[in-house]
Motif scaffolding. Structure first.
Motif, PDB file in Angstrom:
ATOM      1  N   ARG A  46       0.874  -1.187   0.000  1.00  0.00           N
ATOM      2  CA  ARG A  46       0.000   0.000   0.000  1.00  0.00           C
ATOM      3  C   ARG A  46       0.897   1.218   0.000  1.00  0.00           C
ATOM      4  O   ARG A  46       1.762   1.370   0.853  1.00  0.00           O
ATOM      5  CB  ARG A  46      -0.869  -0.002   1.262  1.00  0.00           C
ATOM      6  N   ALA A  49      -1.448   7.135  -3.334  1.00  0.00           N
ATOM      7  CA  ALA A  49      -1.810   7.128  -4.750  1.00  0.00           C
ATOM      8  C   ALA A  49      -0.872   8.025  -5.546  1.00  0.00           C
ATOM      9  O   ALA A  49      -0.549   9.133  -5.126  1.00  0.00           O
ATOM     10  CB  ALA A  49      -3.255   7.579  -4.929  1.00  0.00           C
ATOM     11  N   GLU A  83      -6.363   8.190   6.882  1.00  0.00           N
ATOM     12  CA  GLU A  83      -7.294   8.625   5.853  1.00  0.00           C
ATOM     13  C   GLU A  83      -6.523   9.091   4.621  1.00  0.00           C
ATOM     14  O   GLU A  83      -5.518   9.785   4.730  1.00  0.00           O
ATOM     15  CB  GLU A  83      -8.110   9.784   6.439  1.00  0.00           C
ATOM     16  N   GLY A  84      -6.969   8.690   3.434  1.00  0.00           N
ATOM     17  CA  GLY A  84      -6.303   9.106   2.206  1.00  0.00           C
ATOM     18  C   GLY A  84      -6.612   8.181   1.045  1.00  0.00           C
ATOM     19  O   GLY A  84      -7.456   7.304   1.130  1.00  0.00           O
ATOM     20  N   ARG A  85      -5.881   8.397  -0.041  1.00  0.00           N
ATOM     21  CA  ARG A  85      -6.054   7.618  -1.277  1.00  0.00           C
ATOM     22  C   ARG A  85      -4.784   6.793  -1.477  1.00  0.00           C
ATOM     23  O   ARG A  85      -3.677   7.335  -1.421  1.00  0.00           O
ATOM     24  CB  ARG A  85      -6.285   8.586  -2.430  1.00  0.00           C
ATOM     25  N   TYR A  86      -4.957   5.481  -1.758  1.00  0.00           N
ATOM     26  CA  TYR A  86      -3.823   4.565  -1.831  1.00  0.00           C
ATOM     27  C   TYR A  86      -3.885   3.674  -3.072  1.00  0.00           C
ATOM     28  O   TYR A  86      -4.972   3.262  -3.491  1.00  0.00           O
ATOM     29  CB  TYR A  86      -3.787   3.663  -0.589  1.00  0.00           C
ATOM     30  N   ASP A  87      -2.704   3.357  -3.606  1.00  0.00           N
ATOM     31  CA  ASP A  87      -2.549   2.380  -4.677  1.00  0.00           C
ATOM     32  C   ASP A  87      -2.136   1.062  -4.042  1.00  0.00           C
ATOM     33  O   ASP A  87      -1.334   1.038  -3.096  1.00  0.00           O
ATOM     34  CB  ASP A  87      -1.454   2.808  -5.667  1.00  0.00           C
ATOM     35  N   THR A  99      -6.898   1.279  -6.709  1.00  0.00           N
ATOM     36  CA  THR A  99      -6.713   2.534  -5.986  1.00  0.00           C
ATOM     37  C   THR A  99      -7.939   2.676  -5.087  1.00  0.00           C
ATOM     38  O   THR A  99      -9.070   2.528  -5.552  1.00  0.00           O
ATOM     39  CB  THR A  99      -6.580   3.725  -6.946  1.00  0.00           C
ATOM     40  N   VAL A 100      -7.685   2.896  -3.807  1.00  0.00           N
ATOM     41  CA  VAL A 100      -8.778   2.943  -2.834  1.00  0.00           C
ATOM     42  C   VAL A 100      -8.736   4.235  -2.039  1.00  0.00           C
ATOM     43  O   VAL A 100      -7.674   4.815  -1.821  1.00  0.00           O
ATOM     44  CB  VAL A 100      -8.736   1.742  -1.868  1.00  0.00           C
ATOM     45  N   ASN A 101      -9.916   4.681  -1.635  1.00  0.00           N
ATOM     46  CA  ASN A 101     -10.054   5.833  -0.754  1.00  0.00           C
ATOM     47  C   ASN A 101     -10.392   5.324   0.640  1.00  0.00           C
ATOM     48  O   ASN A 101     -11.345   4.556   0.795  1.00  0.00           O
ATOM     49  CB  ASN A 101     -11.170   6.755  -1.241  1.00  0.00           C
ATOM     50  N   SER A 103     -11.436   6.301   4.507  1.00  0.00           N
ATOM     51  CA  SER A 103     -11.998   7.317   5.398  1.00  0.00           C
ATOM     52  C   SER A 103     -11.746   6.890   6.835  1.00  0.00           C
ATOM     53  O   SER A 103     -11.820   5.700   7.155  1.00  0.00           O
ATOM     54  CB  SER A 103     -13.506   7.454   5.176  1.00  0.00           C
ATOM     55  N   THR A 108     -12.702  -0.040   4.503  1.00  0.00           N
ATOM     56  CA  THR A 108     -12.905  -0.016   3.061  1.00  0.00           C
ATOM     57  C   THR A 108     -12.726  -1.438   2.559  1.00  0.00           C
ATOM     58  O   THR A 108     -11.662  -2.035   2.747  1.00  0.00           O
ATOM     59  CB  THR A 108     -11.892   0.927   2.380  1.00  0.00           C
TER      60      THR A 108
END
Length: 112
Positions: A46, A49, A83-87, A99-101, A103, A108
């Motif tokens: 992980r 992003a 919290e954030g956006r990840y590849d 790619t997941v967001n 919260s 998630t």
């Protein structure tokens, strides 16, 4: 060049229990990835992003877990995720597959 350890080599006890404890809340969440059986024992990384540099990023193994109805599920669980956006990609150098967001205070759930 040495190869990365498989999940079974790095953490031989992973997936042996039926539950995973997650400590989420405020700006911390979690990611649960349901994976195909062919990813069993692979390591998923992980990283933020769009981050293309190599380095040490959190990674977890794909393990077998028993579902309540008795069938086997292959999954990977990232706990304590800010919290954030990840590849997500397979180590050592697989392409970004998801790619997941994330919260805070939430789990998630994604399928590979």
């Amino acid at each position: 060049m040495t190869r990365p350890l498989t999940n079974a080599e790095e953490n031989p006890h992973a997936g042996r229990g039926s539950s995973v404890l997650l400590d989420i809340g405020d700006d911390i969440g979690a990611i649960v990835v349901t994976a195909p059986a062919e990813l069993y024992d692979a390591e998923i990384v992980r990283r933020p992003a769009g981050e293309h540099r190599h380095g040490h990023f959190p990674h977890v193994g794909v393990v077998q877990r028993s579902a309540p109805d008795g069938h086997t599920i292959h999954s990977a669980v990232f706990f304590d995720v800010p919290e954030g956006r990840y590849d997500l990609a397979v180590l050592p150098d697989g392409p970004v597959r998801l790619t997941v967001n994330v919260s805070g205070g939430r789990v998630t759930e994604v399928s590979w």
